[in-house]
Design a protein around this motif. Structure first.
Motif, PDB file in Angstrom:
ATOM      1  N   MET A   1      14.244 -38.974 -13.657  1.00 38.82           N
ATOM      2  CA  MET A   1      13.762 -38.331 -14.453  1.00 38.82           C
ATOM      3  C   MET A   1      12.750 -38.615 -14.791  1.00 38.82           C
ATOM      4  O   MET A   1      12.798 -40.146 -15.353  1.00 38.82           O
ATOM      5  CB  MET A   1      14.228 -37.798 -15.507  1.00 38.82           C
ATOM      6  N   LYS A   2      11.566 -38.492 -14.306  1.00 46.61           N
ATOM      7  CA  LYS A   2      10.450 -38.562 -14.501  1.00 46.61           C
ATOM      8  C   LYS A   2       9.781 -38.262 -16.012  1.00 46.61           C
ATOM      9  O   LYS A   2       9.889 -37.684 -16.784  1.00 46.61           O
ATOM     10  CB  LYS A   2       9.217 -38.076 -13.556  1.00 46.61           C
ATOM     11  N   TYR A   3       8.848 -38.803 -15.995  1.00 48.00           N
ATOM     12  CA  TYR A   3       7.829 -38.527 -18.007  1.00 48.00           C
ATOM     13  C   TYR A   3       7.459 -37.383 -18.009  1.00 48.00           C
ATOM     14  O   TYR A   3       8.138 -36.351 -19.775  1.00 48.00           O
ATOM     15  CB  TYR A   3       6.932 -39.699 -18.248  1.00 48.00           C
ATOM     16  N   SER A   4       7.102 -36.855 -16.685  1.00 45.78           N
ATOM     17  CA  SER A   4       6.711 -34.961 -17.023  1.00 45.78           C
ATOM     18  C   SER A   4       8.179 -34.353 -17.206  1.00 45.78           C
ATOM     19  O   SER A   4       7.729 -33.302 -17.277  1.00 45.78           O
ATOM     20  CB  SER A   4       5.828 -35.378 -15.134  1.00 45.78           C
ATOM     21  N   GLU A   5       9.227 -34.845 -16.716  1.00 49.12           N
ATOM     22  CA  GLU A   5      10.164 -34.245 -16.781  1.00 49.12           C
ATOM     23  C   GLU A   5      11.412 -34.307 -18.202  1.00 49.12           C
ATOM     24  O   GLU A   5      12.109 -33.901 -17.987  1.00 49.12           O
ATOM     25  CB  GLU A   5      11.434 -33.762 -15.824  1.00 49.12           C
ATOM     26  N   ALA A   6      10.901 -35.065 -19.028  1.00 53.28           N
ATOM     27  CA  ALA A   6      11.415 -35.709 -19.957  1.00 53.28           C
ATOM     28  C   ALA A   6      11.892 -34.194 -20.936  1.00 53.28           C
ATOM     29  O   ALA A   6      10.963 -33.136 -21.177  1.00 53.28           O
ATOM     30  CB  ALA A   6      10.752 -36.451 -21.414  1.00 53.28           C
ATOM     31  N   GLN A   7      13.188 -34.606 -21.189  1.00 53.15           N
ATOM     32  CA  GLN A   7      13.486 -33.617 -22.163  1.00 53.15           C
ATOM     33  C   GLN A   7      13.043 -33.981 -23.833  1.00 53.15           C
ATOM     34  O   GLN A   7      12.778 -34.605 -24.332  1.00 53.15           O
ATOM     35  CB  GLN A   7      14.975 -33.892 -22.233  1.00 53.15           C
TER      36      GLN A   7
ATOM     37  N   ALA B   1       9.410 -37.861 -23.706  1.00 56.28           N
ATOM     38  CA  ALA B   1       7.525 -37.837 -23.572  1.00 56.28           C
ATOM     39  C   ALA B   1       6.779 -39.215 -23.667  1.00 56.28           C
ATOM     40  O   ALA B   1       7.264 -39.784 -24.850  1.00 56.28           O
ATOM     41  CB  ALA B   1       7.212 -36.632 -24.305  1.00 56.28           C
ATOM     42  N   PRO B   2       5.912 -39.180 -23.005  1.00 53.87           N
ATOM     43  CA  PRO B   2       5.044 -40.193 -23.552  1.00 53.87           C
ATOM     44  C   PRO B   2       4.826 -39.957 -25.215  1.00 53.87           C
ATOM     45  O   PRO B   2       4.215 -39.470 -25.372  1.00 53.87           O
ATOM     46  CB  PRO B   2       3.919 -40.463 -22.842  1.00 53.87           C
TER      47      PRO B   2
ATOM     48  N   ARG C   1       6.673 -44.156 -29.923  1.00 61.26           N
ATOM     49  CA  ARG C   1       5.737 -44.031 -31.231  1.00 61.26           C
ATOM     50  C   ARG C   1       5.240 -43.326 -32.469  1.00 61.26           C
ATOM     51  O   ARG C   1       5.760 -43.510 -33.423  1.00 61.26           O
ATOM     52  CB  ARG C   1       4.653 -44.376 -30.579  1.00 61.26           C
ATOM     53  N   GLN C   2       5.855 -42.131 -32.403  1.00 62.47           N
ATOM     54  CA  GLN C   2       5.751 -40.962 -33.214  1.00 62.47           C
ATOM     55  C   GLN C   2       6.313 -40.855 -33.808  1.00 62.47           C
ATOM     56  O   GLN C   2       6.607 -40.565 -34.975  1.00 62.47           O
ATOM     57  CB  GLN C   2       5.631 -39.770 -32.580  1.00 62.47           C
ATOM     58  N   LEU C   3       7.746 -41.092 -33.170  1.00 61.79           N
ATOM     59  CA  LEU C   3       9.325 -40.993 -34.411  1.00 61.79           C
ATOM     60  C   LEU C   3       8.866 -42.260 -35.044  1.00 61.79           C
ATOM     61  O   LEU C   3       9.301 -41.807 -36.219  1.00 61.79           O
ATOM     62  CB  LEU C   3      10.431 -41.286 -33.115  1.00 61.79           C
TER      63      LEU C   3
END
Length: 125
Positions: free
Chosen positions: A1-7, A47-48, A52-54
């Motif tokens: 799965m690519k980052y653009s497809e992040a769940q 997701a990118p 860090r956000q969490l």
């Protein structure tokens, strides 16, 4: 799965407690779980910037990240919540529960739970 497809992950479920009020024990995983968000390779397909956000959100509220493998939706029945080992390794001295554990009880390292088997309904979804 690519980052653009992040769940996206469900944020509306309350995290389980990592402390036992009766004993004062604060649970932290003894090791990284198999799909720890802190392992190399983005095994949880975040997701990118999401990790860090969490971490920033948890630290801002003087909290912690509960290991996703101990969440009720993902863990085997009866599994108790525990602080993510990756988060503890990265931010241990900043985690309020880890700093307070010796004062209110004790810090208990628990093994990562085994992966929960999916139900037939989940496999067919």
């Amino acid at each position: 799965m690519k980052y653009s497809e992040a769940q996206t992950e469900p944020d509306d479920d309350p995290a389980p407690a990592v402390a036992d009020p009766a004993t004062g024990e604060v649970r932290v995983l003894a090791d990284l779980c198999g799909t720890c968000i802190y392992r190399q390779g983005n095994l949880m397909h975040l997701a990118p910037g999401r990790l860090r956000q969490l971490a920033q959100e948890a630290l801002a509220r003087r909290g912690h990240i509960v290991c996703h493998s101990t969440l009720p939706a993902l863990a085997p029945s009866g599994t108790k919540g525990a602080i993510c080992r990756g988060f503890a390794n990265a931010h241990g001295s900043a985690i309020f529960a880890i700093r307070m554990a010796p004062l209110i009880g004790r810090l208990v390292e628990v093994p990562p739970p085994p992966a929960r088997d999916s139900t037939p309904e989940e496999r067919n979804a």
